[in-house]
Design an enzyme around this catalytic site. Structure first.
Site, PDB file in Angstrom:
ATOM      1  N   GLU A   1       6.376   4.477  -5.848  1.00 34.64           N
ATOM      2  CA  GLU A   1       5.564   3.420  -6.452  1.00 34.64           C
ATOM      3  C   GLU A   1       5.813   3.288  -7.955  1.00 34.64           C
ATOM      4  O   GLU A   1       5.733   2.177  -8.495  1.00 34.64           O
ATOM      5  CB  GLU A   1       4.073   3.680  -6.191  1.00 34.64           C
ATOM      6  CG  GLU A   1       3.645   3.494  -4.745  1.00 34.64           C
ATOM      7  CD  GLU A   1       3.770   4.756  -3.903  1.00 34.64           C
ATOM      8  OE1 GLU A   1       3.318   4.755  -2.744  1.00 34.64           O
ATOM      9  OE2 GLU A   1       4.327   5.764  -4.425  1.00 34.64           O
TER      10      GLU A   1
ATOM     11  N   PHE B   1     -10.364   8.813   3.470  1.00 34.82           N
ATOM     12  CA  PHE B   1      -8.946   9.158   3.381  1.00 34.82           C
ATOM     13  C   PHE B   1      -8.209   8.158   2.492  1.00 34.82           C
ATOM     14  O   PHE B   1      -8.321   6.952   2.664  1.00 34.82           O
ATOM     15  CB  PHE B   1      -8.330   9.167   4.786  1.00 34.82           C
ATOM     16  CG  PHE B   1      -6.857   9.452   4.803  1.00 34.82           C
ATOM     17  CD1 PHE B   1      -6.380  10.697   4.442  1.00 34.82           C
ATOM     18  CD2 PHE B   1      -5.948   8.468   5.180  1.00 34.82           C
ATOM     19  CE1 PHE B   1      -5.021  10.969   4.447  1.00 34.82           C
ATOM     20  CE2 PHE B   1      -4.589   8.724   5.202  1.00 34.82           C
ATOM     21  CZ  PHE B   1      -4.123   9.986   4.841  1.00 34.82           C
ATOM     22  N   GLN B   2      -7.494   8.673   1.517  1.00 33.08           N
ATOM     23  CA  GLN B   2      -6.727   7.890   0.556  1.00 33.08           C
ATOM     24  C   GLN B   2      -7.588   6.893  -0.205  1.00 33.08           C
ATOM     25  O   GLN B   2      -7.144   5.793  -0.562  1.00 33.08           O
ATOM     26  CB  GLN B   2      -5.542   7.184   1.235  1.00 33.08           C
ATOM     27  CG  GLN B   2      -4.467   8.141   1.714  1.00 33.08           C
ATOM     28  CD  GLN B   2      -3.180   7.464   2.126  1.00 33.08           C
ATOM     29  OE1 GLN B   2      -3.180   6.312   2.527  1.00 33.08           O
ATOM     30  NE2 GLN B   2      -2.071   8.188   2.017  1.00 33.08           N
TER      31      GLN B   2
ATOM     32  N   LYS C   1      -9.212  -3.224   2.898  1.00 33.11           N
ATOM     33  CA  LYS C   1      -8.516  -3.596   4.133  1.00 33.11           C
ATOM     34  C   LYS C   1      -9.339  -4.552   4.994  1.00 33.11           C
ATOM     35  O   LYS C   1      -8.781  -5.420   5.683  1.00 33.11           O
ATOM     36  CB  LYS C   1      -8.168  -2.331   4.927  1.00 33.11           C
ATOM     37  CG  LYS C   1      -7.142  -2.546   6.019  1.00 33.11           C
ATOM     38  CD  LYS C   1      -6.673  -1.228   6.603  1.00 33.11           C
ATOM     39  CE  LYS C   1      -5.584  -1.441   7.648  1.00 33.11           C
ATOM     40  NZ  LYS C   1      -5.093  -0.138   8.197  1.00 33.11           N
TER      41      LYS C   1
ATOM     42  N   MET D   1      15.676  14.547 -27.398  1.00 35.01           N
ATOM     43  CA  MET D   1      14.798  14.279 -28.524  1.00 35.01           C
ATOM     44  C   MET D   1      13.860  15.453 -28.783  1.00 35.01           C
ATOM     45  O   MET D   1      13.553  15.775 -29.942  1.00 35.01           O
ATOM     46  CB  MET D   1      14.000  13.001 -28.290  1.00 35.01           C
ATOM     47  CG  MET D   1      13.311  12.472 -29.537  1.00 35.01           C
ATOM     48  SD  MET D   1      14.463  12.044 -30.852  1.00 35.01           S
ATOM     49  CE  MET D   1      15.008  10.424 -30.315  1.00 35.01           C
TER      50      MET D   1
END
Length: 595
Positions: free
Chosen positions: A82, A144-145, A194, A505
């Site tokens: 993602e 969940f999630q 959803k 760096m």
């Protein structure tokens, strides 16, 4: 493979709405399937807004939206992670000039977007993120999630939304898309439960419009313009500072004409690279921590700084109290919150960059007498040239590699980078002449930006444009999985790894400020990137010597597909000039012993 790039500065307002809709979606409106669910309303809103590509990762809570995408003209690009999706969308928006779109599921999918959303927020890049969410009745139950996505992202978005009605969800998505690109651009997010995306609706969403309460000021007050115009006319050492807002406001051509017509030298910020051609005699390149010595000298000695579309961040200014110490400041910006936030504006002009510049130009009665000042700026160019030593008996210098690619590619080549020393070399030793060809992570400094950004840029670019990504070994390691996407899509991108076996760096700062104590900076444990590229299905090369560079550059650019060149460079090479953190711009170091 990729869609053609529409010039964001072109005026296509003469098209009829029906013709424009057909051009954007590639299909007759009547050929599209009807809206039947919240998810299909979301997709219809994207189509109607002209979205041509989206980047994302499938998952449970976002699945209804993906199912609706199945029949859409929108090209979906499945990314490996993602974070890659949001960086690709970010770069797509930077190059194309319209908001890039990314999708992710709830919970870890949404939280994996956070780095890229924060990056877009810091750099004012137009991005729309669509995230799945657990059904409304489950919100707050630690399902969940489940993650409070709007709560997590509220501080780093221009606006975010929690969808609550299938009949209006398309309108919400359209509003978020329009808002992302209007005024000062930035990321927006719509969280999609959803049950909302699965619910039935037959309502087509309306056109994409920003909120009625959002009405950015486009032109500055005429009295303020007159006062600023008189100050410019009377300046003896005027200096234009072009920030990223010049490019995002599609004002590059207007700004160039203003500078040339009035004979005013130009420096840019890093996000403003490409807004003014760096091969023009008036250009002093970019200023700040690793900017050119002559740009920083000009800022130190100007008596009138005309800043356009910049937020005066600390990497540009060094010490606030010592920034442009001899100058009054004209500050043009569409966001009034930026006026005098970091640097006091003596002449504040709130409005769109191009339109305000037109106001100032039409109000000015004469150009400033800056001949001696231009001669002084040219003298600084000669006194502090951007050069480097490249003895044949020493390891390969990264600057040589960047220059080799610059010489071998057209002027409109798009350059993306990760973050670190390689990023600085890529903007110091490449000559940029066009806007939207420099694509990098500035404010957030997100390592790993380069490869997914190259994918997004490739989709937004013209078919005949080249895309070159400069990366470091540490930065490439963070998102190298996206190379699998480039292979799957057979994308013509060239990835240049400037491999010094360090987080370079960090190593440079450890040498300069921490007595050379290399804690957690050595990366001599990385894989062989050329062989890794071959394992992914790309072409790979390893280069160690100067005499190998030309052939490798030619072969990689000629290869019609993704390629990776692992350049093993001098591990001790540092980035100079360098202004120590908080120091005056004019006190730049050209070597470590000057820090």
């Amino acid at each position: 493979m990729n869609v053609r790039h529409r010039n964001p500065e072109a005026d296509d307002s003469t098209q009829s709405p029906d013709a424009e809709e057909q051009q954007r979606t590639g299909t007759e409106a009547d050929d599209r399937p009807p809206v039947t669910t919240g998810a299909s309303s979301v997709v219809r809103a994207l189509e109607s807004a002209g979205v041509e590509a989206a980047f994302g990762v499938q998952g449970g809570a976002i699945m209804p939206v993906y199912d609706a995408l199945y029949d859409s003209s929108i090209r979906h690009v499945t990314m490996a992670h993602e974070q890659g999706a949001v960086h690709a969308a970010d770069a797509y928006g930077v190059v194309k000039g319209d908001p890039g779109v990314c999708l992710a599921t709830s919970g870890p999918g949404a939280t994996n977007l956070v780095t890229g959303i924060a990056d877009a927020d810091m750099d004012s890049d137009p991005v729309l993120a669509l995230t799945g969410q657990v059904p409304t009745d489950f919100v707050g139950s630690d399902a969940f999630q489940e993650t409070d996505t709007t709560g997590v992202t509220r501080p780093i978005t221009k606006e975010n939304y929690f969808a609550s009605d299938a009949d209006t969800v398309g309108d919400v998505v359209g509003e978020a898309f329009a808002l992302a690109g209007m005024g000062r651009p930035g990321p927006t997010l719509v969280d999609l439960p959803k049950d909302i995306t699965q619910a039935e609706t037959g309502r087509d969403p309306g056109p994409a419009r920003p909120p009625k309460t959002y009405d950015p000021q486009m032109e500055a007050d005429t009295k303020d313009v007159k006062v600023a115009a008189r100050a410019i006319e009377n300046a003896e050492k005027p200096l234009l500072l072009f920030g990223g807002g010049v490019i995002k406001g599609n004002a590059s051509e207007t700004a160039r004409e203003f500078a040339i017509d009035h004979g005013i030298p130009v420096v840019t910020t890093m996000p403003g690279i490409g807004s003014f051609p760096e091969d023009h005699e008036l250009c002093l390149s970019w200023a700040g921590m690793h900017g050119t010595g002559y740009a920083n000298m000009a800022i130190t000695h100007t008596d009138l700084l005309i800043a356009i579309g910049t937020r005066f961040d600390d990497r540009l200014t060094g010490g606030i109290d010592t920034f442009a110490p001899e100058a009054e400041v004209v500050h043009i910006d569409i966001d009034p919150a930026e006026i005098s936030k970091n640097i006091h504006a003596d002449y504040p002009l709130v409005g769109d960059a191009g339109r305000v510049l037109d106001q100032v130009d039409s109000t000015m009665e004469r150009s400033p007498d800056a001949r001696e000042w231009r001669e002084q700026c040219q003298q600084w160019k000669e006194e502090y040239p951007m050069d480097y030593a490249a003895p044949a008996d020493e390891p390969l210098k990264p600057q040589f590699v960047v220059e080799a690619f610059d010489a071998a590619t057209p002027d409109d080549t798009i350059v993306t980078t990760g973050v670190g020393q390689h990023q600085m070399w890529a903007c110091q030793y490449w000559t940029y002449t066009e806007p939207r060809t420099w694509v990098s992570s500035h404010g957030l400094g997100a390592m790993g930006y380069g490869v997914p950004a190259a994918i997004g840029a490739r989709y937004a670019a013209d078919d005949d444009q080249s895309v070159v990504c400069f990366d470091g070994d540490g930065s490439f390691l963070m998102t190298m999985q996206e190379l699998s996407v480039a292979v799957r899509e057979n994308m013509d991108i060239t990835i240049v790894v400037l491999n010094n076996e360090f987080i370079g760096m960090v190593r440079q700062w450890q040498d300069g400020f921490f007595e050379g104590r290399h804690m957690a900076a050595e990366y001599n444990w990385c894989p062989e990137f050329d062989r890794l590229a071959e394992a992914f299905g790309a072409r790979g090369w390893r280069v160690d010597d100067y005499d190998q560079v030309a052939d490798a550059v030619e072969e990689a650019l000629a290869y019609d597909g993704p390629s990776v060149i692992d350049f093993h460079i001098d591990p001790g090479e540092n980035v100079y000039p360098m202004v120590a953190s908080g120091a005056p711009n004019g006190k730049f170091a050209l070597s470590e012993d000057q820090l």
